[in-house]
Motif scaffolding. Structure first.
Motif, PDB file in Angstrom:
ATOM      1  N   LEU A 240      16.594  32.201  -0.675  1.00  0.00           N
ATOM      2  CA  LEU A 240      17.304  33.471  -0.772  1.00  0.00           C
ATOM      3  C   LEU A 240      18.377  33.377  -1.845  1.00  0.00           C
ATOM      4  CD1 LEU A 240      17.871  34.359   3.008  1.00  0.00           C
ATOM      5  CD2 LEU A 240      16.399  35.590   1.398  1.00  0.00           C
ATOM      6  N   ASP A 241      18.504  34.433  -2.629  1.00  0.00           N
ATOM      7  CA  ASP A 241      19.591  34.522  -3.605  1.00  0.00           C
ATOM      8  C   ASP A 241      20.754  35.223  -2.892  1.00  0.00           C
ATOM      9  OD1 ASP A 241      21.297  34.851  -5.718  1.00  0.00           O
ATOM     10  OD2 ASP A 241      19.894  35.946  -6.990  1.00  0.00           O
ATOM     11  N   ILE A 242      21.641  34.432  -2.303  1.00  0.00           N
ATOM     12  CA  ILE A 242      22.748  34.968  -1.506  1.00  0.00           C
ATOM     13  C   ILE A 242      23.951  35.212  -2.412  1.00  0.00           C
ATOM     14  CG2 ILE A 242      24.341  34.528   0.410  1.00  0.00           C
ATOM     15  CD1 ILE A 242      22.092  32.738   1.604  1.00  0.00           C
ATOM     16  N   VAL A 243      24.379  36.459  -2.479  1.00  0.00           N
ATOM     17  CA  VAL A 243      25.509  36.841  -3.319  1.00  0.00           C
ATOM     18  C   VAL A 243      26.824  36.694  -2.554  1.00  0.00           C
ATOM     19  CG1 VAL A 243      26.518  38.752  -4.645  1.00  0.00           C
ATOM     20  CG2 VAL A 243      24.036  38.420  -4.619  1.00  0.00           C
ATOM     21  N   TYR A 244      26.782  36.978  -1.248  1.00  0.00           N
ATOM     22  CA  TYR A 244      27.985  36.882  -0.398  1.00  0.00           C
ATOM     23  C   TYR A 244      27.536  36.731   1.049  1.00  0.00           C
ATOM     24  CZ  TYR A 244      32.120  38.280   2.244  1.00  0.00           C
ATOM     25  OH  TYR A 244      33.155  38.306   3.144  1.00  0.00           O
ATOM     26  N   GLU A 245      28.340  35.999   1.836  1.00  0.00           N
ATOM     27  CA  GLU A 245      28.027  35.866   3.261  1.00  0.00           C
ATOM     28  C   GLU A 245      29.288  35.537   4.049  1.00  0.00           C
ATOM     29  OE1 GLU A 245      24.918  33.558   6.270  1.00  0.00           O
ATOM     30  OE2 GLU A 245      25.207  32.792   4.220  1.00  0.00           O
ATOM     31  N   ASP A 246      29.441  36.195   5.204  1.00  0.00           N
ATOM     32  CA  ASP A 246      30.438  35.805   6.200  1.00  0.00           C
ATOM     33  C   ASP A 246      29.783  35.956   7.568  1.00  0.00           C
ATOM     34  OD1 ASP A 246      30.647  38.516   6.994  1.00  0.00           O
ATOM     35  OD2 ASP A 246      32.319  38.899   5.632  1.00  0.00           O
ATOM     36  N   LYS A 247      30.540  35.933   8.638  1.00  0.00           N
ATOM     37  CA  LYS A 247      29.907  35.952   9.960  1.00  0.00           C
ATOM     38  C   LYS A 247      29.416  37.337  10.379  1.00  0.00           C
ATOM     39  CE  LYS A 247      34.118  36.395  12.781  1.00  0.00           C
ATOM     40  NZ  LYS A 247      34.898  35.764  13.873  1.00  0.00           N
ATOM     41  N   HIS A 248      29.733  38.367   9.578  1.00  0.00           N
ATOM     42  CA  HIS A 248      29.323  39.730   9.927  1.00  0.00           C
ATOM     43  C   HIS A 248      28.275  40.320   8.988  1.00  0.00           C
ATOM     44  CE1 HIS A 248      32.200  40.303  13.171  1.00  0.00           C
ATOM     45  NE2 HIS A 248      33.105  39.720  12.413  1.00  0.00           N
ATOM     46  N   ILE A 249      28.311  39.948   7.704  1.00  0.00           N
ATOM     47  CA  ILE A 249      27.362  40.528   6.747  1.00  0.00           C
ATOM     48  C   ILE A 249      26.850  39.456   5.790  1.00  0.00           C
ATOM     49  CG2 ILE A 249      28.438  42.823   6.809  1.00  0.00           C
ATOM     50  CD1 ILE A 249      29.668  42.193   4.051  1.00  0.00           C
ATOM     51  N   ILE A 250      25.719  39.762   5.181  1.00  0.00           N
ATOM     52  CA  ILE A 250      25.183  38.916   4.123  1.00  0.00           C
ATOM     53  C   ILE A 250      24.597  39.843   3.060  1.00  0.00           C
ATOM     54  CG2 ILE A 250      23.019  38.616   5.423  1.00  0.00           C
ATOM     55  CD1 ILE A 250      22.724  35.876   4.073  1.00  0.00           C
ATOM     56  N   VAL A 251      24.953  39.595   1.801  1.00  0.00           N
ATOM     57  CA  VAL A 251      24.451  40.408   0.683  1.00  0.00           C
ATOM     58  C   VAL A 251      23.435  39.579  -0.089  1.00  0.00           C
ATOM     59  CG1 VAL A 251      25.058  41.627  -1.440  1.00  0.00           C
ATOM     60  CG2 VAL A 251      26.603  41.719   0.535  1.00  0.00           C
ATOM     61  N   ILE A 252      22.239  40.145  -0.240  1.00  0.00           N
ATOM     62  CA  ILE A 252      21.111  39.446  -0.851  1.00  0.00           C
ATOM     63  C   ILE A 252      20.712  40.126  -2.152  1.00  0.00           C
ATOM     64  CG2 ILE A 252      18.686  38.775  -0.531  1.00  0.00           C
ATOM     65  CD1 ILE A 252      20.492  37.353   1.412  1.00  0.00           C
ATOM     66  N   ASN A 253      20.360  39.321  -3.148  1.00  0.00           N
ATOM     67  CA  ASN A 253      19.737  39.829  -4.369  1.00  0.00           C
ATOM     68  C   ASN A 253      18.229  39.622  -4.202  1.00  0.00           C
ATOM     69  OD1 ASN A 253      19.223  40.722  -6.970  1.00  0.00           O
ATOM     70  ND2 ASN A 253      19.733  38.765  -7.927  1.00  0.00           N
ATOM     71  N   LYS A 254      17.527  40.678  -3.790  1.00  0.00           N
ATOM     72  CA  LYS A 254      16.104  40.581  -3.469  1.00  0.00           C
ATOM     73  C   LYS A 254      15.251  40.550  -4.742  1.00  0.00           C
ATOM     74  CE  LYS A 254      13.290  43.990  -2.504  1.00  0.00           C
ATOM     75  NZ  LYS A 254      12.037  43.614  -3.214  1.00  0.00           N
ATOM     76  N   PRO A 255      14.308  39.618  -4.815  1.00  0.00           N
ATOM     77  CA  PRO A 255      13.436  39.577  -5.997  1.00  0.00           C
ATOM     78  C   PRO A 255      12.353  40.649  -5.954  1.00  0.00           C
ATOM     79  CG  PRO A 255      12.782  37.876  -4.449  1.00  0.00           C
ATOM     80  CD  PRO A 255      14.021  38.514  -3.874  1.00  0.00           C
ATOM     81  N   LYS A 256      11.868  41.011  -7.110  1.00  0.00           N
ATOM     82  CA  LYS A 256      10.703  41.909  -7.200  1.00  0.00           C
ATOM     83  C   LYS A 256       9.534  41.266  -6.473  1.00  0.00           C
ATOM     84  CE  LYS A 256       9.477  44.061 -11.107  1.00  0.00           C
ATOM     85  NZ  LYS A 256       9.071  45.434 -10.741  1.00  0.00           N
ATOM     86  N   GLY A 257       8.774  42.083  -5.728  1.00  0.00           N
ATOM     87  CA  GLY A 257       7.580  41.596  -5.053  1.00  0.00           C
ATOM     88  C   GLY A 257       7.796  41.201  -3.605  1.00  0.00           C
ATOM     89  N   MET A 258       9.048  41.122  -3.154  1.00  0.00           N
ATOM     90  CA  MET A 258       9.313  40.751  -1.757  1.00  0.00           C
ATOM     91  C   MET A 258       9.474  42.004  -0.898  1.00  0.00           C
ATOM     92  SD  MET A 258      12.474  38.576  -0.038  1.00  0.00           S
ATOM     93  CE  MET A 258      11.763  36.915  -0.055  1.00  0.00           C
ATOM     94  N   VAL A 259       8.711  42.059   0.193  1.00  0.00           N
ATOM     95  CA  VAL A 259       8.837  43.142   1.167  1.00  0.00           C
ATOM     96  C   VAL A 259      10.080  42.872   2.015  1.00  0.00           C
ATOM     97  CG1 VAL A 259       7.734  44.236   3.166  1.00  0.00           C
ATOM     98  CG2 VAL A 259       6.358  43.534   1.199  1.00  0.00           C
ATOM     99  N   VAL A 260      10.817  43.938   2.363  1.00  0.00           N
ATOM    100  CA  VAL A 260      12.055  43.745   3.124  1.00  0.00           C
ATOM    101  C   VAL A 260      11.785  43.346   4.566  1.00  0.00           C
ATOM    102  CG1 VAL A 260      14.116  44.906   4.042  1.00  0.00           C
ATOM    103  CG2 VAL A 260      13.482  45.191   1.651  1.00  0.00           C
ATOM    104  N   HIS A 261      10.939  44.099   5.269  1.00  0.00           N
ATOM    105  CA  HIS A 261      10.686  43.760   6.674  1.00  0.00           C
ATOM    106  C   HIS A 261       9.191  43.813   6.995  1.00  0.00           C
ATOM    107  CE1 HIS A 261       9.986  47.985   7.744  1.00  0.00           C
ATOM    108  NE2 HIS A 261      11.066  48.287   7.065  1.00  0.00           N
TER     109      HIS A 261
END
Length: 304
Positions: A78-99
């Motif tokens: 995962l390309d994690i841009v930011y994370e704490d105990k409540h949220i995580i911000v991801i830089n999603k690559p092209k071609g990856m389905v979210v859920h």
């Protein structure tokens, strides 16, 4: 089952308001849903969210346990841009389905998040979408925020509804847009003929507004920055096709014959800003233009 005996200081307060102050992990809107689903009782009687509590009321609340997710954690980088105990911000690559969805239960962002976060993902949005507050299309790259706690999820969802999560994209579109900036205000709904597609639908569509600014013009393409005022399904893709400037590489709403090998639309969610759901601090995130996008930009610049 949670149980409370009320004291005189709470007389006359709405039950959803009182419970929101005493169940710190759950927002008022979630408690209202519990009431609507018949999970809140006062003195043995199911009550709605507008019930006014009285001294010595016996209040019981059933918070349903989350269903076990039948999707396996996967060790996907995962390309994690930011994370704490409540949220995580991801830089999603092209071609990856979210859920995950039927027939596609592996290789998704959710699979990767389950491995990375373990049990610390919000369960409010169902068993298939733990932590997912909003999503971007499979072939759109870029930033999205995921909720790790239920209270963060509830508050982020409210901000999404009130358009207080600012999402900015960059895109390459077919043709030359001569206006330096503009606004597309056209309602979006299901395509009445092709139900898997969206379209501008003036009869049954929902309000949709996209702002654009030209960053660069090429021989037969335009580099844009786009801001969503609303967040309808496929909004940018539908709106750009509607004004006859479909996104390059969009095989659903764009040209049938594509000049560039892009494996999907050249669309990237590059900026994301919102008020942190717990601290209240304004947070802003930005990503670099991804390699696939840079490659096509370089080709276009060489042809000038």
């Amino acid at each position: 089952m949670k149980e409370f005996i009320l004291n005189c200081d709470t007389d006359g307060v709405r039950i959803d308001s009182w419970l929101a102050g005493n169940l710190e992990d759950y927002s008022r809107s979630y408690i209202q849903k519990l009431c609507l689903d018949g999970n809140v009782w006062a003195n043995g009687i199911q009550v709605k969210s507008n019930y006014r509590v009285k001294t010595d009321d016996n209040i019981k609340v059933n918070v349903p346990e989350a269903e076990i997710l039948d999707v396996e954690p996967e060790d996907i980088p995962l390309d994690i841009v930011y994370e704490d105990k409540h949220i995580i911000v991801i830089n999603k690559p092209k071609g990856m389905v979210v859920h995950p969805a039927v027939g596609n239960y592996t290789g998704t962002l959710v699979n990767a998040l389950m491995k990375h976060c373990g049990d610390s993902l919000s369960d409010i949005n169902g068993v298939i979408r733990p932590g997912i507050v909003h999503r971007i299309d499979k072939d759109t790259s870029g930033l999205l925020v995921v909720a790790k706690s239920n209270i963060a999820h509830e508050r982020l969802s409210e901000k999404l509804k009130t358009h207080d999560i600012k999402r900015e994209y960059i895109a390459l579109v077919d043709g030359i847009i001569y206006e330096n900036s503009g606004k597309i205000d056209a309602p979006i709904g299901r395509n009445p003929v092709e139900r898997k597609k969206m379209c501008v639908n003036t009869e049954n569509g929902r309000n949709a507004i996209t702002h654009f600014k030209v960053l660069e013009r090429f021989q037969n393409a335009t580099y844009l920055e786009l801001k969503l005022e609303t967040g309808r399904t496929h909004q940018i893709r539908v709106h750009m096709a509607y004004i006859n400037h479909p996104i390059i590489g969009d095989m659903v709403y764009g040209r049938r014959k594509q000049k560039y090998k892009t494996k999907g639309q050249v669309l990237h969610a590059w900026r994301l800003s919102f008020q942190h759901p717990i601290t209240g601090e304004e947070v802003k995130f930005e990503t670099a233009v991804p390699e696939y996008f840079q490659r096509i930009l370089s080709q276009l610049r060489e042809n000038l």
